[in-house]
Design a protein around this motif. Structure first.
Motif, PDB file in Angstrom:
ATOM      1  N   HIS A 546      74.056  66.069  32.519  1.00 41.27           N
ATOM      2  CA  HIS A 546      73.026  65.866  33.682  1.00 41.27           C
ATOM      3  C   HIS A 546      71.824  66.074  33.145  1.00 41.27           C
ATOM      4  CE1 HIS A 546      71.571  65.059  37.516  1.00 41.27           C
ATOM      5  NE2 HIS A 546      70.962  66.360  37.906  1.00 41.27           N
ATOM      6  N   LEU A 547      71.607  67.336  32.589  1.00 38.94           N
ATOM      7  CA  LEU A 547      69.899  67.930  32.037  1.00 38.94           C
ATOM      8  C   LEU A 547      69.514  66.784  31.009  1.00 38.94           C
ATOM      9  CD1 LEU A 547      67.738  69.709  31.578  1.00 38.94           C
ATOM     10  CD2 LEU A 547      69.107  70.887  29.971  1.00 38.94           C
ATOM     11  N   ILE A 548      70.397  66.104  29.974  1.00 39.27           N
ATOM     12  CA  ILE A 548      69.821  65.349  29.220  1.00 39.27           C
ATOM     13  C   ILE A 548      69.653  64.081  29.663  1.00 39.27           C
ATOM     14  CG2 ILE A 548      70.390  64.181  27.176  1.00 39.27           C
ATOM     15  CD1 ILE A 548      72.231  66.786  26.279  1.00 39.27           C
ATOM     16  N   LEU A 549      70.362  63.732  30.631  1.00 36.67           N
ATOM     17  CA  LEU A 549      70.165  62.397  31.447  1.00 36.67           C
ATOM     18  C   LEU A 549      68.822  62.315  32.109  1.00 36.67           C
ATOM     19  CD1 LEU A 549      73.639  61.281  32.293  1.00 36.67           C
ATOM     20  CD2 LEU A 549      72.147  60.086  30.469  1.00 36.67           C
ATOM     21  N   CYS A 550      68.647  63.302  32.792  1.00 41.35           N
ATOM     22  CA  CYS A 550      67.544  63.762  33.617  1.00 41.35           C
ATOM     23  C   CYS A 550      66.245  63.820  32.719  1.00 41.35           C
ATOM     24  CB  CYS A 550      67.500  64.884  34.568  1.00 41.35           C
ATOM     25  SG  CYS A 550      68.691  64.740  35.888  1.00 41.35           S
ATOM     26  N   LEU A 551      66.236  64.415  31.771  1.00 38.84           N
ATOM     27  CA  LEU A 551      65.185  64.480  30.606  1.00 38.84           C
ATOM     28  C   LEU A 551      64.802  63.021  30.147  1.00 38.84           C
ATOM     29  CD1 LEU A 551      65.880  67.616  28.347  1.00 38.84           C
ATOM     30  CD2 LEU A 551      63.958  67.293  29.842  1.00 38.84           C
ATOM     31  N   SER A 552      66.053  62.285  29.813  1.00 40.16           N
ATOM     32  CA  SER A 552      65.747  61.131  29.237  1.00 40.16           C
ATOM     33  C   SER A 552      65.022  60.169  30.080  1.00 40.16           C
ATOM     34  CB  SER A 552      67.207  60.382  29.093  1.00 40.16           C
ATOM     35  OG  SER A 552      67.024  59.128  28.742  1.00 40.16           O
ATOM     36  N   GLU A 553      65.164  60.541  31.572  1.00 41.56           N
ATOM     37  CA  GLU A 553      64.633  59.501  32.414  1.00 41.56           C
ATOM     38  C   GLU A 553      63.020  59.972  32.804  1.00 41.56           C
ATOM     39  OE1 GLU A 553      66.858  58.900  36.488  1.00 41.56           O
ATOM     40  OE2 GLU A 553      65.032  58.626  37.443  1.00 41.56           O
ATOM     41  N   LEU A 554      62.970  61.203  33.023  1.00 35.57           N
ATOM     42  CA  LEU A 554      61.518  61.856  32.889  1.00 35.57           C
ATOM     43  C   LEU A 554      60.593  61.332  31.674  1.00 35.57           C
ATOM     44  CD1 LEU A 554      59.744  64.291  34.162  1.00 35.57           C
ATOM     45  CD2 LEU A 554      60.314  65.494  32.199  1.00 35.57           C
ATOM     46  N   ILE A 555      61.117  61.173  30.558  1.00 41.14           N
ATOM     47  CA  ILE A 555      60.541  61.059  29.284  1.00 41.14           C
ATOM     48  C   ILE A 555      60.053  59.289  29.598  1.00 41.14           C
ATOM     49  CG2 ILE A 555      60.297  60.720  26.996  1.00 41.14           C
ATOM     50  CD1 ILE A 555      61.849  63.593  26.907  1.00 41.14           C
ATOM     51  N   ASP A 556      61.176  58.750  29.747  1.00 39.35           N
ATOM     52  CA  ASP A 556      61.072  57.321  29.843  1.00 39.35           C
ATOM     53  C   ASP A 556      60.012  56.795  30.939  1.00 39.35           C
ATOM     54  OD1 ASP A 556      62.896  56.310  27.962  1.00 39.35           O
ATOM     55  OD2 ASP A 556      64.474  56.049  29.564  1.00 39.35           O
TER      56      ASP A 556
END
Ligand code: CR1
Length: 755
Positions: A546-556
């Motif tokens: 979940h953390l990695i997927l959220c970071l991915s979204e944030l950065i995108d």
């Protein structure tokens, strides 16, 4: 020879160019099945049985074409008609008969055993849905059944069938075979998968992986590793294991008799390698069969069995060292629990003062690894460091009793799949530079002659770029995601587990995100790719995803950062995805907490394909460093002695590291406003608390060193001459990690097969 055009007209009544990829796949599968039909199975007197709960074989079409010698021809022929073998292979459904390293290792081993002309089959179960299919919804991992079975198929149903007696009913098995072909070999072996006809999948609740765990007749071979967080789940796993080993033992005895054994000399005809503890019940099962069906005395049956069984340990994590309550085994098969009690009595009377080697402990729990070590003739670890840890620490008492049983067999990977099939571009480069002798002996050292040759280094760089473009196209075509092929490709792919420390890489991503926001722009854009599944019952692993997927979204979403940094979590990572990801990688993340990763095999695949490794001193990373030299690998972090010592003395305090000025903002970012806006509070807070107050696998202990080494790697990437020379040196030294070498060692030191 194969004429694809004619076949297309004959089978589908149209030219090849008009056939769909599935139609072409069907034509090629029939062709390969036909060709392999012609090859005789190995039948020398002594035979190996590699018994394993997992065989992560991957798609078979390309590999079988390659091993049969038709690969180039078919590829060219398809291209002439506007088709691509890669796209045809997308029509093949990957069997999901495994979970991680130990399952993929088993598949590499079958390829090598057959390539070396040795007589050896794999034996396991034909799970209808295998491991779950991973999908992401709301930045979380969700579970779908993976329907890999169906037509056309590599499986061939045999006539063979056995009765397996459980406590209150008997089940009759069916055996399905998959041919295992060796590289340019005129004989074949088989993967033998047992199944039960009454299992249909009808009891699965729609689109989920839930089912009635007590209905053994209908669920026995549905899933690999069904959820075992309750007693029903535990019992189901024991049912599966006993079904697997009872079938295997009956098959082994029947085939040995066919080859001339009088059963008393069974150990001259068969050797059984058990892959981790899952098949350990084969020991009492062989004793049961020998005493009840072949008239052999108990003590002689024990000796025959002991001379036949060898055990490989793949982990020191206690959660993975199987233990079953005696009463659970009794519930499934009372005869077997009785035999185990007898064996335990023998051990208790011989080693009364060593409680740590008793098979059944004071709480009436059976330790499967202990059973395997006492009643097998060989125990091996899978890398030098791991074997030393087994001998000195984890299994020290056993090592004192049986030093002669212990040995190391450093893992390997098959170059057919992980170089020749996965990276044909690098393969032809190697052929041009150093000839083709390496196809047989895996020796790539002659490449070192080109270490300083700029033209060669440029070619290497061009191949990597080509593979990045292929990865980009593949991800766009199959997953609808975009990556920049001109970025640095930095990859961590493996099961999600705290000891593998995906969370540490996530903390680095937070560091980099903040750094870019401060205006420190990377010279080359960076793409960090993750792939891997988390066990359904492993909460923190879900939170890490979940953390990695959220970071991915944030950065995108962040236009200040997204031109320079991209984070991608590839959904449903499997062998097929690995075959695209690994050839495209510049950087291989092997960052487990020292002492915890038994070997790793991904590390070897990346190295062979020219990625540079960021590595802790763990598992086979240590051997990679010995081979390439410290200047060609990026090592960091505490060594295993220090870590073992911290565990023994309860010496790690996460808070001490958390409070450091560089670390605290990174950890706290997990629960910052922008993250909570995207993610789920409960998941992020739980993970934040866990890292702050517990951090059992010590992500924080190496974090500062990790950040420093990552910055260094990205900096070095800019120095092209140095970078591609290091890449070449890594490829040149990868020969040691051919699984042909590993299998030669197993054979010379453990199996002693003729040939
Ligand atoms: C280990 O974690 C190793 C493979 C194959 C895994 C990994 O380091 O490379 O086995 N162990 O030996 C495992 O799956 C259940 O244990």
């Amino acid at each position: 020879m194969l004429n694809l055009q004619n076949q297309a007209r004959e089978t589908f009544n149209k030219p090849l160019a008009d056939c769909s990829n599935s139609e072409i796949y069907k034509i090629l599968l029939d062709f390969v099945q036909n060709e392999s039909q012609k090859l005789p199975v190995n039948d020398s007197k002594r035979k190996l049985y590699y018994v394993s709960a997992e065989f992560l074989i991957g798609k078979l079409l390309t590999n079988n074409l390659l091993n049969l010698g038709f690969y180039d021809e078919v590829k060219e022929e398809l291209e002439k008609h506007g088709k691509s073998l890669d796209e045809v292979e997308e029509a093949e459904h990957e069997p999901s008969l495994g979970n991680g390293g130990l399952g993929r290792l088993a598949a590499c081993f079958l390829d090598s055993i057959t390539t070396l002309g040795l007589n050896g089959d794999g034996v396991g179960l034909n799970y209808h849905f295998g491991l779950f299919r991973q999908v992401f919804e709301e930045n979380k991992q969700k579970y779908k059944p993976d329907e890999w079975l169906g037509e056309p198929t590599w499986l061939k149903k045999s006539e063979i069938s056995f009765n397996v007696p459980f406590k209150s009913f008997t089940l009759t098995s069916s055996l399905y075979d998959i041919s295992v072909l060796g590289y340019q070999q005129k004989t074949k072996n088989r993967l033998r998968l047992f199944d039960l006809e009454s299992v249909t999948g009808d009891i699965i609740h729609k689109d989920s992986i839930d089912f009635d765990k007590t209905n053994i007749k209908e669920n026995l071979t549905l899933f690999l590793y069904p959820d075992d967080s309750d007693r029903e789940g535990n019992l189901l796993r024991i049912y599966q294991q006993y079904f697997m080993v009872s079938n295997a033992a009956q098959l082994i005895i029947a085939e040995a008799i066919e080859r001339g054994s009088n059963v008393k000399d069974l150990a001259d005809y068969a050797v059984i390698q058990i892959n981790d503890t899952h098949p350990t019940l084969i020991i009492p099962e062989l004793i049961r069969l020998l005493t009840t069906e072949h008239d052999i005395e108990f003590s002689e049956a024990v000796e025959i069995t002991r001379n036949m069984v060898a055990f490989t340990n793949h982990t020191i994590l206690s959660e993975a060292l199987e233990k079953w309550p005696l009463e659970d085994i009794e519930e499934v098969t009372p005869i077997i629990s009785e035999i185990i009690e007898q064996l335990d009595q023998m051990i208790k009377s011989e080693f009364s003062n060593y409680p740590k080697v008793h098979i059944i402990d004071d709480n009436d729990v059976i330790h499967m690894a202990r059973l395997a070590i006492h009643f097998g003739f060989s125990t091996n670890g899978v890398s030098e460091l791991h074997t030393e840890i087994l001998k000195d620490i984890e299994l020290h008492d056993f090592y004192k009793i049986y030093p002669e049983k212990f040995s190391n067999k450093t893992n390997g990977i098959t170059f057919r799949r992980w170089l020749m099939a996965a990276n044909p571009e690098l393969t032809s480069f190697l052929n041009q530079k150093i000839g083709t002798k390496w196809h047989k002996d895996a020796d790539l050292k002659a490449l070192l002659d080109y270490q300083k040759d700029e033209e060669t280094l440029d070619e290497l760089k061009a191949i990597k770029h080509d593979r990045k473009v292929q990865l980009k196209n593949h991800l766009e075509r199959t997953k609808g995601v975009k990556i920049n092929p001109n970025s640095i490709i930095d990859i961590q792919i493996k099961r999600i587990h705290e000891y593998k420390r995906q969370q540490m890489l996530a903390l680095y991503i937070i560091y980099k995100y903040m750094d870019i926001k401060k205006g420190n722009i990377p010279a080359t854009p960076i793409t960090i790719i993750f792939g891997g599944k988390a066990a359904p019952a492993y909460t923190i692993a879900q939170d890490i995803i979940h953390l990695i997927l959220c970071l991915s979204e944030l950065i995108d979403q962040d236009e200040q950062v997204n031109p320079y940094l991209k984070v991608l979590f590839v959904e449903n990572y499997n062998v097929g995805e690995a075959e695209y990801l690994i050839p495209a990688a510049n950087i291989s993340e092997q960052i487990s907490l020292a002492s915890k990763e038994a070997s790793g095999t991904g590390n070897m695949k990346f190295m062979l394909n020219g990625a540079l490794t960021i590595a802790t001193f763990d598992g086979a990373n240590v051997e990679i460093e010995e081979l390439v030299g410290n200047e060609n690998i990026y090592t960091f972090g505490r060594i295993s002695e220090e870590i073992v010592d911290l565990y023994e003395n309860d010496g790690y305090d996460s808070m001490y590291y958390y409070k450091k000025a560089t670390i605290k903002p990174l950890v706290d970012f997990i629960v910052s406003d922008p993250m909570l806006e995207i993610g789920n509070k409960e998941n992020l807070e739980r993970l934040h608390n866990d890292i702050k107050y517990k951090d059992y696998f010590m992500a924080l202990i190496d974090l500062i060193e990790f950040i420093a080494i990552k910055e260094k790697v990205y900096e070095d990437y800019e120095n092209e001459k140095v970078w591609w020379e290091k890449s070449l040196v890594n490829i040149a030294h990868a020969g040691f990690f051919s699984s042909d070498r590993t299998i030669e060692e197993y054979n010379h030191e453990i199996w002693h097969l003729d040939n």
